[in-house]
Design a protein around this motif. Structure first.
Motif, PDB file in Angstrom:
ATOM      1  N   UNK A 139      44.780  14.847  18.738  1.00 16.44           N
ATOM      2  CA  UNK A 139      42.937  15.295  18.521  1.00 16.44           C
ATOM      3  C   UNK A 139      42.998  15.952  17.260  1.00 16.44           C
ATOM      4  N   UNK A 140      43.957  16.938  16.713  1.00  7.60           N
ATOM      5  CA  UNK A 140      43.887  17.074  15.430  1.00  7.60           C
ATOM      6  C   UNK A 140      44.574  16.121  14.197  1.00  7.60           C
ATOM      7  N   UNK A 141      45.179  15.366  15.234  1.00  7.42           N
ATOM      8  CA  UNK A 141      46.135  14.497  13.813  1.00  7.42           C
ATOM      9  C   UNK A 141      44.464  13.189  13.344  1.00  7.42           C
ATOM     10  N   UNK A 142      44.129  12.861  14.914  1.00  9.43           N
ATOM     11  CA  UNK A 142      42.958  11.972  14.186  1.00  9.43           C
ATOM     12  C   UNK A 142      42.027  12.710  13.522  1.00  9.43           C
ATOM     13  N   UNK A 143      41.658  13.939  13.898  1.00  8.32           N
ATOM     14  CA  UNK A 143      40.386  14.544  12.763  1.00  8.32           C
ATOM     15  C   UNK A 143      40.696  14.386  11.390  1.00  8.32           C
ATOM     16  N   UNK A 144      42.032  15.193  10.967  1.00 13.28           N
ATOM     17  CA  UNK A 144      42.859  15.710   9.763  1.00 13.28           C
ATOM     18  C   UNK A 144      42.828  14.113   9.075  1.00 13.28           C
ATOM     19  N   UNK A 145      43.179  12.673   9.621  1.00 16.13           N
ATOM     20  CA  UNK A 145      43.353  11.894   8.819  1.00 16.13           C
ATOM     21  C   UNK A 145      43.460  10.653   9.197  1.00 16.13           C
ATOM     22  N   UNK A 146      42.521  10.863  10.462  1.00 13.15           N
ATOM     23  CA  UNK A 146      41.897   9.427  10.897  1.00 13.15           C
ATOM     24  C   UNK A 146      40.564   8.770  10.033  1.00 13.15           C
ATOM     25  N   UNK A 147      39.904   7.889   9.087  1.00 16.02           N
ATOM     26  CA  UNK A 147      39.118   7.448   8.163  1.00 16.02           C
ATOM     27  C   UNK A 147      37.880   6.849   9.711  1.00 16.02           C
ATOM     28  N   UNK A 148      37.079   7.017   9.982  1.00 20.26           N
ATOM     29  CA  UNK A 148      36.172   6.604  10.681  1.00 20.26           C
ATOM     30  C   UNK A 148      35.342   5.469   9.605  1.00 20.26           C
ATOM     31  N   UNK A 149      35.750   4.187  10.387  1.00 18.42           N
ATOM     32  CA  UNK A 149      35.123   2.460  10.214  1.00 18.42           C
ATOM     33  C   UNK A 149      33.862   1.906  10.339  1.00 18.42           C
ATOM     34  N   UNK A 150      33.227   2.542  11.528  1.00 16.72           N
ATOM     35  CA  UNK A 150      32.666   2.498  12.608  1.00 16.72           C
ATOM     36  C   UNK A 150      31.258   1.874  11.650  1.00 16.72           C
ATOM     37  N   UNK A 151      30.333   0.488  11.276  1.00 17.68           N
ATOM     38  CA  UNK A 151      29.552   0.312  10.968  1.00 17.68           C
ATOM     39  C   UNK A 151      29.606  -0.297  10.062  1.00 17.68           C
ATOM     40  N   UNK A 152      30.526  -0.230   8.831  1.00 23.54           N
ATOM     41  CA  UNK A 152      30.795  -0.537   7.312  1.00 23.54           C
ATOM     42  C   UNK A 152      31.405  -1.678   7.761  1.00 23.54           C
ATOM     43  N   UNK A 153      31.174  -2.166   6.444  1.00 28.20           N
ATOM     44  CA  UNK A 153      31.863  -3.911   6.381  1.00 28.20           C
ATOM     45  C   UNK A 153      33.223  -3.631   5.458  1.00 28.20           C
ATOM     46  N   UNK A 154      33.656  -4.761   5.519  1.00 26.67           N
ATOM     47  CA  UNK A 154      35.391  -4.964   5.060  1.00 26.67           C
ATOM     48  C   UNK A 154      35.459  -4.403   4.146  1.00 26.67           C
ATOM     49  N   UNK A 155      34.423  -5.066   2.858  1.00 27.16           N
ATOM     50  CA  UNK A 155      33.956  -4.999   1.866  1.00 27.16           C
ATOM     51  C   UNK A 155      33.752  -3.197   1.278  1.00 27.16           C
ATOM     52  N   UNK A 156      32.769  -3.212   2.475  1.00 29.04           N
ATOM     53  CA  UNK A 156      32.372  -0.758   2.356  1.00 29.04           C
ATOM     54  C   UNK A 156      33.964  -0.739   2.222  1.00 29.04           C
ATOM     55  N   UNK A 157      34.447  -1.431   3.210  1.00 34.52           N
ATOM     56  CA  UNK A 157      36.035   0.129   3.414  1.00 34.52           C
ATOM     57  C   UNK A 157      36.645  -0.176   2.623  1.00 34.52           C
ATOM     58  N   UNK A 158      36.643  -1.128   1.770  1.00 31.62           N
ATOM     59  CA  UNK A 158      37.178  -0.900   0.292  1.00 31.62           C
ATOM     60  C   UNK A 158      36.792  -0.172  -0.324  1.00 31.62           C
ATOM     61  N   UNK A 159      35.578  -0.177  -0.356  1.00 30.90           N
ATOM     62  CA  UNK A 159      34.851   0.709  -1.693  1.00 30.90           C
ATOM     63  C   UNK A 159      35.105   3.283  -1.115  1.00 30.90           C
TER      64      UNK A 159
END
Length: 570
Positions: A465-485
């Motif tokens: 739970x804390x591992x995800x909270x602090x490290x994992x980036x949200x990718x929902x709703x973004x294109x692959x190009x927006x994730x690059x940005x």
């Protein structure tokens, strides 16, 4: 399989030879694309092909746990010890690990489709060897070879599926794969239940051999479906990528083509090498995030229960063999429904909230399993066994809802194009390596640790739970190009305060594409465009799949003919 260079005029003539398909809502009638299907049908067939790969993966997760408790299997192989049982089950995962690593060597060279075809053929030979096994050595080698094929397939299918999906459907695309993955697990439980009372070798040979049905579906569908347009662009096959995008799009695909092509060329201009990855930086961070989630998925303890659910119910909970098979099948069906339900929430709620809430629920589940199985062993009553079964069911519901799909989707989303194949392969290799560790140690842990094994996994789930909270980036709703940005704008590892900034960057990128930003932002966009052009000018040659040089004049001519080609296609 050999591809030849395709120019726009050839494609236009071929496209014009097809009959017109039905008009698509919101657009004019379009010629039937090169692949002979409308765009929605093409997306559906890609989903079926990629889903069958994952269904076969799910079937393998459940089938061996169902046959190793059978009396015929035990008698035929002289009642193998817990350590040998663990090894014959987990050696499959070692093969999957090797197959995933092979994609690092040949993945970018072969492409997504040919990878799937070759590794499916490898898997076929392993399945046939298992089915006809006359000794434990035959069975071990069959499972290892089949694992090589499955490891390559599972490293490739999600990437192929994501790269051919619309940006607002890529999350659902991989969730659909995981729904059919769980469906394979359900099918394996149903078949092993149906054959559990048979007193011949068919009790274990038939459940292994029936996997060939999945193989036929994959080998029929994959050759007739399109290659990833992003992979084609990365190989300099722009005309072919344009045709694929036109076939996959329900509207004018010219904008999609130009946007993805520019993104691909920008990625190639700053392509990450292995030396850059080992030195650290954004490429390393993105690679490690994908690997992290795959490792965490295995350490949630899912394959303690998936591979050995009948054994857990029989040995730990104390249920009779037949009751264990029946309950395993019922739990598998609920597991599939929970995975299907996540289709409606994975984009709406986001990756992070699902992962954190369901990790907490799984920690509670394993804690309940540990306490109830210990009480059951102490007094022999049935009520603690029933409680343990309820907690096992609750665990599967939580895992299916939040954890079954995201770790497979995430490496395909989080890595840049230049690292997508390597990133997905390494993440899948980590999944299979830790899968092996879990599956190898489970029979031994059940035998010696009893309830302590489940307590261990309760602690691990709580730590996620804390591992995800602090490290994992949200990718929902973004294109692959927006994730690059996003990664270009957010260089720090801690992300718990970066959520608003992430969406701001994505919105600014969208506004830039529409020409709605001011002078400074436009200047930054022009700088990125200049970087791409500089990269193209520095390239003295590129290569097609037959490794023939393509000059810069060819690329320039292709650029000039884009508009005319797309108008002709329409």
């Amino acid at each position: 399989m050999s591809y030849q260079p395709i120019d726009d005029d050839d494609e236009a003539r071929r496209l014009n030879s097809f009959d017109a398909s039905e008009p698509i809502k919101g657009s004019r009638s379009r010629p039937r694309p090169k692949y002979g299907f409308t765009a929605p049908r093409l997306h559906s067939l890609i989903s079926v092909a990629a889903g069958t790969v994952m269904c076969l993966f799910g079937y393998e997760q459940g089938v061996f746990g169902g046959i190793i408790v059978g009396q015929e299997f035990q008698d035929y192989f002289d009642h193998p010890s817990p350590s040998l049982t663990g090894f014959v089950t987990s050696v499959y995962d070692l093969g999957c690990f090797a197959g995933a690593l092979l994609t690092l060597v040949v993945g970018e060279w072969l492409g997504r489709k040919r990878m799937l075809i070759i590794f499916t053929i490898i898997m076929t030979s392993g399945i046939m060897l298992q089915t006809g096994a006359h000794s434990m050595n035959h069975l071990l080698w069959g499972r290892f070879i089949a694992g090589i094929g499955n490891g390559g397939n599972t490293a490739t299918a999600p990437v192929w599926h994501v790269e051919t999906s619309h940006q607002d459907a890529k999350g659902k695309a991989v969730v659909k794969e995981m729904v059919v993955n769980v469906m394979g697990f359900v099918i394996s439980n149903i078949i092993t239940l149906a054959f559990s009372r048979i007193t011949t070798e068919s009790q274990w040979r038939f459940p292994l051999g029936i996997q060939l049905i999945f193989i036929v579906i994959i080998l029929v569908l994959v050759p007739i479906l399109p290659e990833s347009p992003r992979w084609l662009l990365a190989r300099g096959r722009d005309a072919e990528a344009k045709t694929v995008l036109a076939s996959l799009s329900e509207h004018d695909g010219e904008g999609d083509f130009k946007g993805i092509r520019d993104s691909v060329r920008q990625e190639m201009a700053v392509q990450a090498s292995w030396s850059q990855i080992f030195r650290g930086g954004p490429a390393t961070r993105r690679l490690l995030l994908g690997m992290l989630l795959q490792i965490c998925q295995q350490l949630t303890g899912i394959n303690v229960l998936c591979y050995y659910l009948p054994l857990v119910l029989h040995k730990s909970v104390g249920l009779p063999e037949l009751a264990s098979h029946v309950l395993s099948t019922g739990i598998a069906v609920l597991y599939m429904f929970a995975t299907a339900a996540s289709l409606f929430f994975i984009e709406r709620l986001g990756r992070r909230p699902l992962l954190m809430s369901m990790a907490a629920a799984m920690a509670i589940s394993f804690l309940g399993i540990a306490i109830s199985t210990e009480i059951s062993h102490d007094n022999g009553h049935h009520i603690p066994g029933i409680v343990a079964t309820v907690f096992i069911t609750f665990y599967f519901l939580a895992f299916g809802f939040g954890w079954v799909a995201v770790p497979w989707l995430y490496p395909a989303e989080i890595n840049s194009l230049s690292m997508r194949t390597k990133g997905a392969a390494l993440a899948t290799a980590c999944d299979w390596l830790f899968n092996y560790v879990v599956v190898q140690t489970t029979p031994i842990g059940i035998h010696y640790l009893h309830w302590g094994l489940y307590l261990l996994y309760a602690v691990l789930n709580a730590l996620f739970v804390p591992l995800i909270y602090y490290l994992v980036v949200e990718t929902a709703g973004k294109s692959l190009e927006q994730i690059d940005q996003w990664f270009a704008a957010n260089t720090g590892w801690l992300v718990h305060k970066a959520g608003d900034k992430a969406f701001q960057v994505a919105n600014e990128a969208a506004a830039l594409a529409n020409g709605a930003l001011g002078h400074d932002e436009m200047r930054q966009g022009n700088e990125r465009e200049s970087m791409v052009k500089a990269y193209e000018q520095q390239q003295r040659r590129s290569y097609d799949t037959d490794m023939r040089p393509i000059s810069e004049d060819d690329f320039a001519l292709e650029d000039e003919e884009e508009d005319e080609g797309f108008r002709y296609h329409q």
